[in-house]
Design a protein around this motif. Structure first.
Motif, PDB file in Angstrom:
ATOM      1  N   GLU A  96      -9.641   5.300   9.119  1.00  0.00           N
ATOM      2  CA  GLU A  96     -11.002   4.761   8.935  1.00  0.00           C
ATOM      3  C   GLU A  96     -11.265   3.610   9.901  1.00  0.00           C
ATOM      4  O   GLU A  96     -12.354   3.507  10.484  1.00  0.00           O
ATOM      5  CB  GLU A  96     -11.183   4.285   7.486  1.00  0.00           C
ATOM      6  N   ASN A  97     -10.245   2.737  10.089  1.00  0.00           N
ATOM      7  CA  ASN A  97     -10.432   1.582  10.995  1.00  0.00           C
ATOM      8  C   ASN A  97     -10.687   2.046  12.428  1.00  0.00           C
ATOM      9  O   ASN A  97     -11.510   1.465  13.133  1.00  0.00           O
ATOM     10  CB  ASN A  97      -9.201   0.664  10.946  1.00  0.00           C
TER      11      ASN A  97
ATOM     12  N   GLU B 269      -6.537   4.283   5.680  1.00  0.00           N
ATOM     13  CA  GLU B 269      -7.238   3.079   6.143  1.00  0.00           C
ATOM     14  C   GLU B 269      -7.128   2.924   7.658  1.00  0.00           C
ATOM     15  O   GLU B 269      -8.077   2.489   8.321  1.00  0.00           O
ATOM     16  CB  GLU B 269      -6.694   1.844   5.425  1.00  0.00           C
TER      17      GLU B 269
ATOM     18  N   ARG C  26       0.828  -1.208   0.000  1.00  0.00           N
ATOM     19  CA  ARG C  26       0.000   0.000   0.000  1.00  0.00           C
ATOM     20  C   ARG C  26       0.864   1.259   0.000  1.00  0.00           C
ATOM     21  O   ARG C  26       1.912   1.292   0.635  1.00  0.00           O
ATOM     22  CB  ARG C  26      -0.835   0.035   1.272  1.00  0.00           C
TER      23      ARG C  26
END
Ligand code: 2U9
Length: 340
Positions: A118-119, A115, A107
């Motif tokens: 967001e997690n 991410e 990534r």
């Protein structure tokens, strides 16, 4: 006639012996055994034979046919075997040789940070929502209580496509769309690309990344906002992190605040990175959703209230990894990216 058959047989066998191509074999079969072939020609002359001789010559002719046919089959098998061996020898495969290495990718550090953020919010019960990067001026500015003369609306600050359509300058229009389409309670986060008419320097890029969150329900207060931000910052940077809320102004929130976070380098003691203040400045913005914004989305501000926050994902990635130039995130130089 028997003599003729004998000579023909010997010629056929000799030619067969000298044949080394499969296509030549077929020619040979046609030449001797075909409808107009030599054997047929000989057999045509059988009419002139006596009735005693005819079956004997017939039997000899049959033996010659079988002999030539068998000969052709044998040579055919031999040639096939030979060509198979030539092919196999050319295709030698050494299965002990090492295979071709396929380089594994990973990534991009910015997407990794996005991410991760967001997690954290998902673990706090938020849903992730997405929306278009090309937006209406209404969703991007008007619905967010931005006055007609607000400097950010100027064409020198925003990429307009037409008078009514633009490249979104923040992810807030995604929350507007969600509020227009859904009834509270809402607990959503939206992250993605945003665009502003900025010159490139070490900390600015005309394309950057934002993450914004929105909570709307009955009895939502500043206390809920502060607790959510504190929890998020501690989850992201560590439990010893402190936050500082300074009053600020945004058209879409009232009251509004900017949030500073303990300097990651000195953990609040004061160092050259934080100019001795102990704080990383302006990492987040937040506030209580302006009643006009709720009203614009068909939500009654007398019944519901909400809070919202926004942060620059690029800035968080830079603070997290100690990157001092935003260009490094977008140039795709593998020497930089391979460090993550
Ligand atoms: C709705 C209502 C309110 C989102 C918010 C900020 C404060 C903020 C900046 C952080 C760094 C932008 O990328 S940045 O420059 N954002 O300070 N954003 S409150 O408020 C909203 C969003 C949607 C419907």
């Amino acid at each position: 006639m028997r003599e003729l058959l004998k000579i023909m047989k010997e010629r056929a066998l000799l030619e067969l012996e000298n044949t080394n191509k499969l296509e030549e074999l077929e020619q040979l079969r046609i030449k001797f055994l075909g409808k107009k072939g030599e054997l047929t020609q000989v057999l045509r002359g059988m009419g002139s034979l006596s009735s005693e001789e005819r079956p004997i010559v017939g039997q000899v002719a049959n033996e010659v046919r079988v002999l030539i046919e068998n000969g052709i089959e044998k040579v055919k098998e031999k040639l096939k075997e030979e060509s198979k061996n030539i092919k196999l020898n050319a295709e030698i495969l050494d299965i002990s040789m090492p295979g071709t290495q396929i380089e594994k990718g990973h990534r991009h550090p910015l997407i990794g940070v996005m991410e991760e953020l967001e997690n954290i919010f998902m673990s706090m019960g938020f849903s992730i929502v997405q929306g278009p990067e090309v937006e209406t001026v209404y969703n991007n500015f008007d619905a967010l209580n931005s006055p007609e003369n607000h400097p950010s609306r100027d064409p020198s600050d925003t990429f307009y496509i037409t008078d009514d359509i633009l490249l979104r300058t923040h992810t807030s229009p995604v929350q507007i769309r969600t509020m227009k389409e859904n009834k509270p309670p809402l607990r959503i986060v939206s992250a993605g690309r945003t665009f502003r008419f900025d010159d490139v320097d070490d900390t600015h890029s005309p394309m950057f990344h934002q993450l914004e969150g929105l909570v709307v329900d009955k009895n939502i207060t500043m206390a809920n906002l502060k607790h959510t931000i504190d929890m998020f910052i501690r989850e992201l940077f560590g439990s010893q992190m402190k936050t500082r809320f300074r009053p600020h102004y945004f058209p879409f929130t009232e009251p509004s605040a900017e949030v500073d976070v303990s300097c990651l380098k000195c953990m609040g003691k004061g160092c050259e990175a934080c100019n001795g203040t102990g704080w990383s400045m302006e990492l987040l913005g937040c506030g209580m959703v302006h009643p006009n914004v709720l009203r614009n989305c068909g939500i009654d501000p007398e019944i519901y209230s909400g809070f919202a926050f926004g942060l620059g994902v690029d800035r968080i990635a830079m603070v997290k990894y100690g990157i001092n130039n935003i260009r490094l995130l977008f140039e795709n130089d593998m020497r930089f990216l391979n460090q993550f």
